[in-house]
Design an enzyme around this catalytic site. Sequence first.
Site, PDB file in Angstrom:
ATOM      1  N   LYS A   7       0.843  -1.215   0.000  1.00  0.00           N
ATOM      2  CA  LYS A   7       0.000   0.000   0.000  1.00  0.00           C
ATOM      3  C   LYS A   7       0.877   1.265   0.000  1.00  0.00           C
ATOM      4  O   LYS A   7       1.936   1.251  -0.607  1.00  0.00           O
ATOM      5  CB  LYS A   7      -0.981  -0.042   1.176  1.00  0.00           C
ATOM      6  CG  LYS A   7      -1.756  -1.349   1.238  1.00  0.00           C
ATOM      7  CD  LYS A   7      -2.907  -1.312   2.197  1.00  0.00           C
ATOM      8  CE  LYS A   7      -3.541  -2.683   2.281  1.00  0.00           C
ATOM      9  NZ  LYS A   7      -4.755  -2.694   3.070  1.00  0.00           N
ATOM     10  N   HIS A  90      -8.869  -2.953  -5.812  1.00  0.00           N
ATOM     11  CA  HIS A  90      -8.776  -3.090  -4.346  1.00  0.00           C
ATOM     12  C   HIS A  90      -9.885  -2.263  -3.693  1.00  0.00           C
ATOM     13  O   HIS A  90     -10.237  -1.190  -4.175  1.00  0.00           O
ATOM     14  CB  HIS A  90      -7.401  -2.615  -3.866  1.00  0.00           C
ATOM     15  CG  HIS A  90      -7.141  -2.985  -2.447  1.00  0.00           C
ATOM     16  ND1 HIS A  90      -7.664  -2.268  -1.392  1.00  0.00           N
ATOM     17  CD2 HIS A  90      -6.446  -4.007  -1.902  1.00  0.00           C
ATOM     18  CE1 HIS A  90      -7.296  -2.846  -0.263  1.00  0.00           C
ATOM     19  NE2 HIS A  90      -6.549  -3.896  -0.537  1.00  0.00           N
ATOM     20  N   GLU A  92      -9.938  -0.427  -1.212  1.00  0.00           N
ATOM     21  CA  GLU A  92      -9.578   0.945  -0.828  1.00  0.00           C
ATOM     22  C   GLU A  92      -9.722   1.893  -2.022  1.00  0.00           C
ATOM     23  O   GLU A  92     -10.083   3.059  -1.867  1.00  0.00           O
ATOM     24  CB  GLU A  92      -8.152   0.966  -0.252  1.00  0.00           C
ATOM     25  CG  GLU A  92      -8.125   0.361   1.144  1.00  0.00           C
ATOM     26  CD  GLU A  92      -6.805  -0.247   1.572  1.00  0.00           C
ATOM     27  OE1 GLU A  92      -5.788  -0.044   0.884  1.00  0.00           O
ATOM     28  OE2 GLU A  92      -6.809  -0.940   2.607  1.00  0.00           O
ATOM     29  N   GLU A 160     -11.551 -10.463  -0.893  1.00  0.00           N
ATOM     30  CA  GLU A 160     -11.149  -9.685   0.272  1.00  0.00           C
ATOM     31  C   GLU A 160     -12.373  -9.011   0.893  1.00  0.00           C
ATOM     32  O   GLU A 160     -12.765  -7.913   0.460  1.00  0.00           O
ATOM     33  CB  GLU A 160     -10.164  -8.595  -0.149  1.00  0.00           C
ATOM     34  CG  GLU A 160      -8.891  -9.109  -0.759  1.00  0.00           C
ATOM     35  CD  GLU A 160      -7.757  -8.125  -0.573  1.00  0.00           C
ATOM     36  OE1 GLU A 160      -6.785  -8.475   0.093  1.00  0.00           O
ATOM     37  OE2 GLU A 160      -7.871  -6.987  -1.052  1.00  0.00           O
ATOM     38  N   GLY A 166      -7.421  -5.138   7.391  1.00  0.00           N
ATOM     39  CA  GLY A 166      -6.774  -4.281   8.382  1.00  0.00           C
ATOM     40  C   GLY A 166      -7.466  -4.248   9.733  1.00  0.00           C
ATOM     41  O   GLY A 166      -7.176  -3.385  10.561  1.00  0.00           O
TER      42      GLY A 166
END
Length: 239
Positions: A7, A90, A92, A160, A166
């Site tokens: 990241k 992803h 994010e 995911e 996280g």
Amino acid sequence: MIIANWKMNTTRSEAIALAQDVRSISCRPSTKIGICPPAIWIDAVSNVLKGSPVLLGMQNCIGDPFGAQTGCINAEMAKGAGCQLVILGHSERRARFSETTEMLVPAVASVLETGNIPVFCIGETLAERDSGRAIEAVVGQLKPLLNAGLDLDGLIIAYEPVWAIGTGHSATVDDICIMHRTIRAIVDRPDALVLYGGSVSPESAGTVFSSTEVSGALVGGASLNAEKFAAIVAAWEQN
Ligand code: PEP
């Protein structure tokens, strides 16, 4: 395959040191390790990895050809920089930059065209899981890609769950199995590589890898520590 997603972490010297440590992890030839540093350190990390079997990856790219796209990197640039992998979609990026699978289709196509491997991320939010719509959400994220008519032979999928990223809370093996089986059925490829990502750590890896439905892991936080990453690789080899 165990892929590290660094990241937006590491200074240049930290990236070089971490890549050196990952390079020295001993594993079987059949265990593929990949690292995805920040784009700005790709060149430095590529130098460290020269001659090693460790794969190099970008964390994102766009599907456009060369041109006026300030701040962007395309698949050909990733290839030219020595990458073999590109993470796409992803959560994010889906959350922060509103990326959708529809928008990502050209990026997947262009990564495949360069001969590289797209690592396509999908996963449900906590609200979707709590309301019983986890499978619907994941299938919904895959469908536009499957409907695009691409030859997805080289594609890797990373399941995911957003709520597991996280947080220190991995999904249960049963939930992972159900989702990976569903994904393989939807893509209609029983041999498709489906990685799990979401708080994989030396502590959780053995359990996550106990399922034959899991083809490996996409690792965020724990991949920033070479010892932890090596322990995850070791856990993979013990299963
Ligand atoms: C990720 O963001 O891809 C990821 C799996 O992160 P973490 O391992 O930190 O949950």
